[in-house]
Scaffold this motif. Structure first.
Motif, mmCIF file in Angstrom:
data_model
loop_
_atom_site.group_PDB
_atom_site.id
_atom_site.type_symbol
_atom_site.label_atom_id
_atom_site.label_comp_id
_atom_site.label_asym_id
_atom_site.label_seq_id
_atom_site.Cartn_x
_atom_site.Cartn_y
_atom_site.Cartn_z
ATOM 1 N N PRO A 67 0.818 -1.225 0.000
ATOM 2 C CA PRO A 67 0.000 0.000 0.000
ATOM 3 C C PRO A 67 0.851 1.275 0.000
ATOM 4 O O PRO A 67 0.481 2.262 -0.651
ATOM 5 C CB PRO A 67 -0.812 -0.118 1.302
ATOM 6 C CG PRO A 67 -0.821 -1.569 1.609
ATOM 7 C CD PRO A 67 0.497 -2.087 1.154
ATOM 8 N N LEU A 68 1.965 1.244 0.736
ATOM 9 C CA LEU A 68 2.821 2.434 0.791
ATOM 10 C C LEU A 68 3.425 2.737 -0.575
ATOM 11 O O LEU A 68 3.401 3.885 -1.041
ATOM 12 C CB LEU A 68 3.928 2.218 1.827
ATOM 13 C CG LEU A 68 4.872 3.399 2.067
ATOM 14 C CD1 LEU A 68 4.084 4.606 2.563
ATOM 15 C CD2 LEU A 68 5.968 3.009 3.057
ATOM 16 N N ILE A 69 3.942 1.703 -1.237
ATOM 17 C CA ILE A 69 4.543 1.890 -2.560
ATOM 18 C C ILE A 69 3.505 2.385 -3.559
ATOM 19 O O ILE A 69 3.739 3.333 -4.314
ATOM 20 C CB ILE A 69 5.188 0.569 -3.046
ATOM 21 C CG1 ILE A 69 6.388 0.209 -2.170
ATOM 22 C CG2 ILE A 69 5.616 0.678 -4.512
ATOM 23 C CD1 ILE A 69 6.897 -1.209 -2.385
ATOM 24 N N LEU A 70 2.341 1.736 -3.564
ATOM 25 C CA LEU A 70 1.285 2.128 -4.503
ATOM 26 C C LEU A 70 0.793 3.543 -4.237
ATOM 27 O O LEU A 70 0.544 4.318 -5.170
ATOM 28 C CB LEU A 70 0.118 1.145 -4.414
ATOM 29 C CG LEU A 70 0.371 -0.264 -4.964
ATOM 30 C CD1 LEU A 70 -0.804 -1.185 -4.646
ATOM 31 C CD2 LEU A 70 0.623 -0.227 -6.467
ATOM 32 N N THR A 71 0.664 3.893 -2.971
ATOM 33 C CA THR A 71 0.178 5.227 -2.633
ATOM 34 C C THR A 71 1.165 6.303 -3.068
ATOM 35 O O THR A 71 0.768 7.359 -3.590
ATOM 36 C CB THR A 71 -0.094 5.336 -1.119
ATOM 37 O OG1 THR A 71 -1.025 4.323 -0.736
ATOM 38 C CG2 THR A 71 -0.674 6.695 -0.770
ATOM 39 N N ILE A 72 2.444 6.043 -2.875
ATOM 40 C CA ILE A 72 3.471 7.003 -3.308
ATOM 41 C C ILE A 72 3.403 7.195 -4.824
ATOM 42 O O ILE A 72 3.406 8.323 -5.339
ATOM 43 C CB ILE A 72 4.868 6.535 -2.872
ATOM 44 C CG1 ILE A 72 5.008 6.634 -1.346
ATOM 45 C CG2 ILE A 72 5.960 7.371 -3.556
ATOM 46 C CD1 ILE A 72 6.267 5.996 -0.793
ATOM 47 N N LEU A 73 3.331 6.094 -5.562
ATOM 48 C CA LEU A 73 3.284 6.175 -7.023
ATOM 49 C C LEU A 73 2.028 6.895 -7.506
ATOM 50 O O LEU A 73 2.081 7.751 -8.405
ATOM 51 C CB LEU A 73 3.357 4.769 -7.620
ATOM 52 C CG LEU A 73 4.686 4.023 -7.436
ATOM 53 C CD1 LEU A 73 4.568 2.596 -7.950
ATOM 54 C CD2 LEU A 73 5.813 4.753 -8.159
#
Length: 326
Positions: A76-82
Motif C-alpha cells: 500500500p505504501l509503494i502504490l500510494t506514493i506512485l
C-alpha cells in the motif's frame, strides 16, 4: 482465491470507498484510491511470474513473501506514493488506507483456501491454509457480480455491499460447519486414522479426503456425511537408498516435499536410469494423481533430469522430462 474473484472484490471495495466523503468529493483522490484498490487487490499475486522460471521456484515461493506481513504493509505504501506522484493533490492518507484494506483482504481470503499463504512471515514460515473455500468458489464470485450489478443501477453501495458481505460471512460459517461434519464422518469411517486432510472442491457439499493411519494412506471423497474411499495405499517409509538420497537433493524434489504434507513414493528401474517418483495424494482426479515430483538417476547417482508440477498423462510427463521410456 482466483484472479477473477480478487478483481470483483476490488470493485466491491471501490464501491464501499465511495462512502468516504474525502474520496467522494475529490476527483484526484477518488481516481487514485480506486486505482490503489484495484491494483492492491491483485498485487500480492505478482509472484505468479515465478512460474516463468520453473515450477520448483513457483511452488516454493508462490503466496510466500508477497503475502507476508511486511508485504501487506509495503504494497500500500509503494502504490500510494506512485499514485500520489501521478495524481498530485490526491489525499495520501485516504489512498493509503483503502489500498491497505484491499491488500489485506487479498491475503486474508487466501488463507481460507487449501493452498494457503505464508501470511505470518517473518514470525513464522508456516503455511496458513484453513481449507474451507475452494480457490475458485462460484457462489462467492456470483454474489459479487450480482451485487456489483445492483450497484450499477444506482442503489447505495454501502447498503448493497453490507448485505453482500453479511451473506458471505454466513456462507463462511456454513463452510466451517460442513467441513467439521465431514471430518467427524471420516473419523467414524476410518477410526484408525491419525491424520485427516480435508480439502474443498468447487461444489459446496463435496470435499477431497486424504487420511493416514500408522499402516495406510486412504484417499476418497465426501458428499455431505457420505464418505467414499477410492484408494488405499500401504504406508511404507521411503527406503534409505543412495538413489533416494540423490533424488532428495534435487531442487524439484525438494520443492515438492516442502509443499506436500502427504505423499507416496515409487522407485522404478527404466532402461539405464532409476526413477524416483513422489505422488501427492491430495489431488486425485479421474483416477489419476496429477501432482508429482520425478527424478531420474543414472548409475553414477547423478540426476539426469527431474520435474515437479501438475501432469495429467504419462506422455506429457515424459515430454517434460525429455525421456523416451521405450
Amino acid at each position: 482465491m482466483d484472479t477473477g474473484t480478487h478483481i470483483v472484490m476490488g470493485v466491491a471495495i471501490s464501491g464501499i470507498a465511495l462512502a468516504d466523503p474525502v474520496i467522494a468529493s475529490e476527483t484526484a483522490t477518488m481516481h487514485a484510491a480506486i486505482g490503489g484498490i484495484m491494483i492492491g487487490s491483485l498485487i500480492p499475486d505478482i509472484d505468479t511470474v515465478l512460474k516463468l522460471r520453473n515450477n520448483a521456484v513457483y511452488i516454493r515461493h508462490h503466496r510466500g513473501i508477497t503475502h507476508s506481513i511486511p508485504a501487506v504493509l509495503l504494497w500500500p505504501l509503494i502504490l500510494t506514493i506512485l499514485l500520489s506522484l501521478l495524481l498530485p493533490g490526491a489525499n495520501f492518507l485516504h489512498i493509503w488506507a483503502w489500498t491497505l484494506l484491499a491488500v489485506f483482504l487479498h491475503v486474508f481470503v487466501d488463507i481460507f483456501n487449501a493452498y494457503g499463504t505464508q501470511a505470518l512471515r517473518p514470525f513464522s514460515q508456516k503455511w496458513v491454509a484453513i481449507g474451507v473455500i475452494n480457490t475458485f468458489d462460484p457462489n462467492i464470485f456470483v454474489l459479487h457480480v450480482v451485487a456489483i450489478g445492483i450497484w450499477s443501477f444506482g442503489v447505495n453501495p454501502i447498503f448493497v455491499f453490507a448485505i453482500l458481505y453479511s451473506i458471505i460471512f454466513i456462507y463462511y460459517l456454513l463452510r466451517f460447519a460442513v467441513k467439521a461434519a465431514v471430518k467427524h464422518a471420516v473419523a467414524n469411517t476410518l477410526p484408525d486414522a491419525s491424520e485427516i486432510i480435508i480439502s474443498p472442491t468447487i461444489r459446496f457439499f463435496q470435499w477431497r479426503i486424504v487420511a493416514s493411519s500408522e499402516t495406510c494412506h486412504y484417499v476418497g471423497r465426501a458428499y455431505g456425511r457420505a464418505i467414499t474411499i477410492y484408494d488405499r495405499f500401504t504406508r511404507d517409509p521411503i527406503p534409505d537408498l543412495p538413489v533416494v538420497e540423490a533424488a532428495m537433493q534435487d531442487s524439484n524434489v525438494k520443492a515438492f516435499t516442502e509443499f506436500s504434507p502427504i505423499y507416496r513414493w515409487e522407485i522404478t528401474k527404466i532402461k539405464d536410469i532409476c526413477e524416483v517418483r513422489l505422488i501427492d495424494l491430495r489431488y486425485r482426479s479421474n483416477d489419476y494423481y496429477p501432482f508429482v515430483a520425478v527424478a531420474h538417476i543414472d548409475d553414477e547417482l547423478n540426476v539426469v533430469n527431474s520435474y515437479t508440477g501438475w501432469i495429467f498423462s504419462e506422455a506429457k510427463l515424459n515430454k517434460k522430462l525429455n525421456f523416451m521410456p521405450y
